[in-house]
Design a protein around this motif. Structure first.
Motif, PDB file in Angstrom:
ATOM      1  N   ARG A  24      21.230 -34.572 -33.489  1.00  0.00           N
ATOM      2  CA  ARG A  24      21.680 -33.123 -34.054  1.00  0.00           C
ATOM      3  C   ARG A  24      20.545 -32.301 -32.485  1.00  0.00           C
ATOM      4  NH1 ARG A  24      24.111 -28.714 -33.924  1.00  0.00           N
ATOM      5  NH2 ARG A  24      23.918 -26.933 -34.186  1.00  0.00           N
ATOM      6  N   THR A  25      19.462 -32.826 -32.504  1.00  0.00           N
ATOM      7  CA  THR A  25      18.392 -32.062 -31.659  1.00  0.00           C
ATOM      8  C   THR A  25      18.878 -32.715 -30.313  1.00  0.00           C
ATOM      9  OG1 THR A  25      16.418 -31.870 -32.775  1.00  0.00           O
ATOM     10  CG2 THR A  25      16.523 -31.891 -30.553  1.00  0.00           C
ATOM     11  N   MET A  26      20.250 -33.854 -29.998  1.00  0.00           N
ATOM     12  CA  MET A  26      19.811 -33.652 -28.329  1.00  0.00           C
ATOM     13  C   MET A  26      21.440 -32.374 -28.273  1.00  0.00           C
ATOM     14  SD  MET A  26      19.057 -36.600 -27.164  1.00  0.00           S
ATOM     15  CE  MET A  26      20.254 -37.298 -26.309  1.00  0.00           C
ATOM     16  N   GLU A  27      21.961 -32.180 -29.569  1.00  0.00           N
ATOM     17  CA  GLU A  27      23.189 -31.395 -29.412  1.00  0.00           C
ATOM     18  C   GLU A  27      22.648 -30.450 -28.970  1.00  0.00           C
ATOM     19  OE1 GLU A  27      26.437 -33.652 -32.535  1.00  0.00           O
ATOM     20  OE2 GLU A  27      25.537 -31.310 -33.376  1.00  0.00           O
ATOM     21  N   VAL A  28      21.328 -29.591 -29.787  1.00  0.00           N
ATOM     22  CA  VAL A  28      20.543 -28.583 -29.043  1.00  0.00           C
ATOM     23  C   VAL A  28      20.355 -28.422 -28.137  1.00  0.00           C
ATOM     24  CG1 VAL A  28      18.629 -26.994 -29.601  1.00  0.00           C
ATOM     25  CG2 VAL A  28      20.032 -27.694 -31.617  1.00  0.00           C
ATOM     26  N   GLY A 270      10.311 -41.566 -40.581  1.00  0.00           N
ATOM     27  CA  GLY A 270      11.556 -40.790 -39.842  1.00  0.00           C
ATOM     28  C   GLY A 270      11.956 -39.844 -38.314  1.00  0.00           C
ATOM     29  N   GLY A 271      10.948 -39.291 -37.905  1.00  0.00           N
ATOM     30  CA  GLY A 271      11.219 -39.213 -36.646  1.00  0.00           C
ATOM     31  C   GLY A 271      11.656 -37.488 -37.161  1.00  0.00           C
ATOM     32  N   GLN A 272      11.359 -36.320 -38.190  1.00  0.00           N
ATOM     33  CA  GLN A 272      12.182 -35.874 -38.770  1.00  0.00           C
ATOM     34  C   GLN A 272      11.446 -34.291 -38.053  1.00  0.00           C
ATOM     35  OE1 GLN A 272      14.912 -35.397 -40.139  1.00  0.00           O
ATOM     36  NE2 GLN A 272      14.670 -37.978 -39.054  1.00  0.00           N
ATOM     37  N   GLY A 273       9.737 -34.076 -37.576  1.00  0.00           N
ATOM     38  CA  GLY A 273       8.996 -33.115 -37.524  1.00  0.00           C
ATOM     39  C   GLY A 273       9.533 -32.759 -36.765  1.00  0.00           C
ATOM     40  N   LEU A 274       9.288 -33.068 -34.683  1.00  0.00           N
ATOM     41  CA  LEU A 274       9.424 -31.917 -33.873  1.00  0.00           C
ATOM     42  C   LEU A 274      10.920 -31.779 -34.054  1.00  0.00           C
ATOM     43  CD1 LEU A 274       8.733 -32.939 -30.170  1.00  0.00           C
ATOM     44  CD2 LEU A 274      11.557 -32.081 -31.115  1.00  0.00           C
ATOM     45  N   ASN A 275      12.030 -32.154 -34.890  1.00  0.00           N
ATOM     46  CA  ASN A 275      13.143 -32.207 -34.385  1.00  0.00           C
ATOM     47  C   ASN A 275      13.974 -31.149 -35.251  1.00  0.00           C
ATOM     48  OD1 ASN A 275      14.962 -34.206 -32.788  1.00  0.00           O
ATOM     49  ND2 ASN A 275      13.384 -35.351 -34.268  1.00  0.00           N
ATOM     50  N   THR A 276      13.156 -30.644 -36.601  1.00  0.00           N
ATOM     51  CA  THR A 276      13.378 -29.168 -37.224  1.00  0.00           C
ATOM     52  C   THR A 276      12.449 -28.335 -37.140  1.00  0.00           C
ATOM     53  OG1 THR A 276      12.727 -31.344 -39.525  1.00  0.00           O
ATOM     54  CG2 THR A 276      12.693 -29.207 -39.578  1.00  0.00           C
ATOM     55  N   SER A 277      11.546 -28.520 -36.133  1.00  0.00           N
ATOM     56  CA  SER A 277      11.033 -27.355 -35.733  1.00  0.00           C
ATOM     57  C   SER A 277      11.402 -26.942 -34.345  1.00  0.00           C
ATOM     58  CB  SER A 277       9.369 -27.718 -34.304  1.00  0.00           C
ATOM     59  OG  SER A 277       8.538 -28.890 -35.653  1.00  0.00           O
ATOM     60  N   VAL A 278      12.087 -27.642 -33.834  1.00  0.00           N
ATOM     61  CA  VAL A 278      13.182 -27.081 -32.306  1.00  0.00           C
ATOM     62  C   VAL A 278      14.477 -26.451 -33.246  1.00  0.00           C
ATOM     63  CG1 VAL A 278      14.457 -27.978 -31.117  1.00  0.00           C
ATOM     64  CG2 VAL A 278      12.963 -29.144 -30.841  1.00  0.00           C
ATOM     65  N   GLN A 279      14.724 -26.800 -34.064  1.00  0.00           N
ATOM     66  CA  GLN A 279      15.998 -26.288 -34.667  1.00  0.00           C
ATOM     67  C   GLN A 279      15.276 -24.279 -35.379  1.00  0.00           C
ATOM     68  OE1 GLN A 279      18.434 -29.378 -36.864  1.00  0.00           O
ATOM     69  NE2 GLN A 279      17.672 -30.226 -35.396  1.00  0.00           N
ATOM     70  N   ASP A 280      14.708 -25.229 -36.354  1.00  0.00           N
ATOM     71  CA  ASP A 280      13.691 -23.603 -36.658  1.00  0.00           C
ATOM     72  C   ASP A 280      13.536 -22.398 -35.633  1.00  0.00           C
ATOM     73  OD1 ASP A 280      12.695 -24.633 -39.231  1.00  0.00           O
ATOM     74  OD2 ASP A 280      10.962 -24.844 -38.533  1.00  0.00           O
ATOM     75  N   ALA A 281      13.504 -23.056 -34.169  1.00  0.00           N
ATOM     76  CA  ALA A 281      13.586 -22.284 -32.912  1.00  0.00           C
ATOM     77  C   ALA A 281      15.086 -21.284 -32.748  1.00  0.00           C
ATOM     78  CB  ALA A 281      12.524 -22.251 -32.123  1.00  0.00           C
ATOM     79  N   TYR A 282      16.052 -22.738 -32.736  1.00  0.00           N
ATOM     80  CA  TYR A 282      16.794 -22.555 -32.086  1.00  0.00           C
ATOM     81  C   TYR A 282      17.391 -21.478 -33.633  1.00  0.00           C
ATOM     82  CZ  TYR A 282      21.311 -24.168 -30.630  1.00  0.00           C
ATOM     83  OH  TYR A 282      23.035 -24.552 -30.227  1.00  0.00           O
ATOM     84  N   ASN A 283      17.817 -21.156 -34.731  1.00  0.00           N
ATOM     85  CA  ASN A 283      18.323 -20.989 -35.713  1.00  0.00           C
ATOM     86  C   ASN A 283      17.569 -19.120 -35.288  1.00  0.00           C
ATOM     87  OD1 ASN A 283      17.993 -19.204 -38.634  1.00  0.00           O
ATOM     88  ND2 ASN A 283      19.074 -21.362 -39.112  1.00  0.00           N
ATOM     89  N   LEU A 284      16.273 -19.268 -35.103  1.00  0.00           N
ATOM     90  CA  LEU A 284      15.630 -17.736 -36.044  1.00  0.00           C
ATOM     91  C   LEU A 284      15.673 -17.491 -34.244  1.00  0.00           C
ATOM     92  CD1 LEU A 284      12.952 -15.631 -37.117  1.00  0.00           C
ATOM     93  CD2 LEU A 284      11.923 -17.210 -35.752  1.00  0.00           C
TER      94      LEU A 284
END
Length: 442
Positions: A24-28, A270-284
């Motif tokens: 999903r972050t690759m899509e971002v 699980g490699g979730q942290g950086l990705n969730t953080s990127v998507q926080d910023a993408y949403n906001l």
């Protein structure tokens, strides 16, 4: 819209820590225009090689491979050291006219009805209409706001993570050294794609002090593997941590927002942290742009916490479960199934022709009328998909794509948000004007 990014350190972060880029972050990153650079800087995850007594004892696959499809062109994690990801995003920011002020340590802030004043350890204050705190798990801003974090210790055992130069190991495998009678615990050494470095991860007994020096790391590697101390030729970066899982009680206080590790800390499993953080910023990010530039109501910003906090909470549970060996990395960790069906920004009004995708879901890729949807979505605009339905032009600020019914979407009208999620879906244009008014127009 002028924006200032401040960084306490005098340079960008030097370590590989968050090295896994999820699909999903690759899509971002595709949307942000950095995907080619990310792909050039990294590589696929190598197959794990388990060692016993200096011999190769078997392979270990961290996750099952998944074939790419038209609607999901990126299906497996891509390895890029975090320092390189930051360099790429930094270069893109500068290309777009942004800037980063390094050596600016935030020590406090005050806010009023019109904006926020940020104070630094040295230099003049800064004034902004809104502030986003992405200053890590020990966030100074979060503490200044008095926002607590609720959570637990995932693992009391301290863990070493270090970027090393090593001889004597191939770069085709992720080398895994399980605990043995002569060793002191787990060790894994992974070649970092796109570099000459390896990332080493080692766990220690509870209460241990971790020696981050070259000699200390050499000892750990030599005791736990068949390598000699001198095979570790350089320590590029090293850190130690104790896995925690904690969630900020709020993601917003007035004009200040929390994002990334300032809002949620977690096990790296699980490699979730950086990705969730990127998507926080993408949403906001698109919401701040809509309020500051597009005349959207300030209430739109309330949906940031509404949408992102539940996802962060689920991510913490998933990461902890993977860390403890209960859950295998796979579909959930790829993050393609995350969405906002329960959000107040989501309206699903179709009565027929409903495919897999509903309002609130990630908008899949496809080729519609000769147009690739991810190309149509790219940028900070809204996109209206008319699939098996007639639709008039809806203004220059909304990109219109017409075509036949699609397997993933079914038929209907789909208004896709700037962050690639379906906000509104219907059989007719009835209700679109009201939705547009609620989100501030397009």
């Amino acid at each position: 819209m002028d924006a200032l990014v401040v960084e306490r350190a005098d340079a960008l972060f030097p370590g590989s820590r968050g090295k896994g880029i999820q699909p999903r972050t690759m899509e971002v990153f595709d949307d942000l225009g950095v995907l080619d650079a990310i792909r050039a800087a990294g590589g696929d995850y190598p197959v794990g090689m388990i060692w016993q007594d200096g011999q190769r004892a078997g392979e270990h696959r961290m996750f099952d491979p998944v074939e790419a499809t038209e609607d999901s062109p990126y299906t497996e994690p891509w390895m890029v050291p975090q320092w390189r990801t930051q360099e790429i995003l930094f270069a893109r920011l500068e290309e777009l006219g942004g800037r980063v002020a390094v050596g600016r340590e935030v020590v406090g802030l005050e806010q009023d009805a019109e904006g926020v004043t940020v104070r630094f350890a040295s230099g003049p204050d800064a004034r902004a209409r809104y502030v986003v705190a992405a200053d890590g798990g020990r966030s100074v801003v979060r503490r200044a706001l008095g926002i607590a974090m609720t959570g637990e210790t995932v693992d009391p055992n301290p863990t070493l993570v270090a970027d090393l130069r090593i001889t004597g190991l191939d770069r085709d495998n992720w080398h895994i050294f399980p605990p043995s009678g002569e060793g002191e615990g787990f060790l894994a050494i992974c070649p970092l794609a796109g570099t000459e470095d390896f990332q080493a991860v080692a766990r220690f007994p509870e209460g241990s002090t971790v020696d981050l020096s070259l000699d200390g790391i050499r000892k750990v590697v030599a005791v736990r593997s068949h390598l000699a101390p001198e095979d570790v030729t350089e320590v590029r970066w090293a850190s130690d941590f104790r896995p925690q899982a904690a969630l900020a009680d709020r993601f917003r206080s007035g004009r200040v927002f929390l994002a990334g590790d300032a809002a949620h800390v977690h096990s790296p499993a699980g490699g979730q942290g950086l990705n969730t953080s990127v998507q926080d910023a993408y949403n906001l990010g698109w919401k701040l742009g809509a309020v500051l530039l597009g005349g959207a109501p300030a209430a739109l910003l309330d949906t940031y916490e509404e949408e992102r906090r539940p996802i962060a909470a689920d991510m913490l549970g998933l990461s902890t479960s993977v860390h403890r060996g209960v859950t295998r990395r796979g579909e959930a960790t790829r993050q393609l199934g995350l969405g906002y069906r329960e959000s107040s920004l989501t309206e699903e009004a179709r009565t027929a022709g409903v495919g897999r995708v509903r309002a609130g879901d990630r908008a899949p890729d496809a080729v519609v009328g000769g147009v690739r949807l991810f190309d149509a979505f790219r940028g900070p605009h809204w996109t209206l998909l008319a699939l098996g339905r007639e639709a008039p032009e809806v203004g220059d600020s909304v990109r219109l794509v017409r075509g036949p019914e699609q397997e993933a979407y079914g038929s209907g009208l789909f208004l896709v948000r700037p962050d690639g999620y379906v906000g509104w879906a219907s059989d007719t244009l009835t209700g679109l004007a009201g939705y547009a008014g609620r989100v501030g127009g397009f």
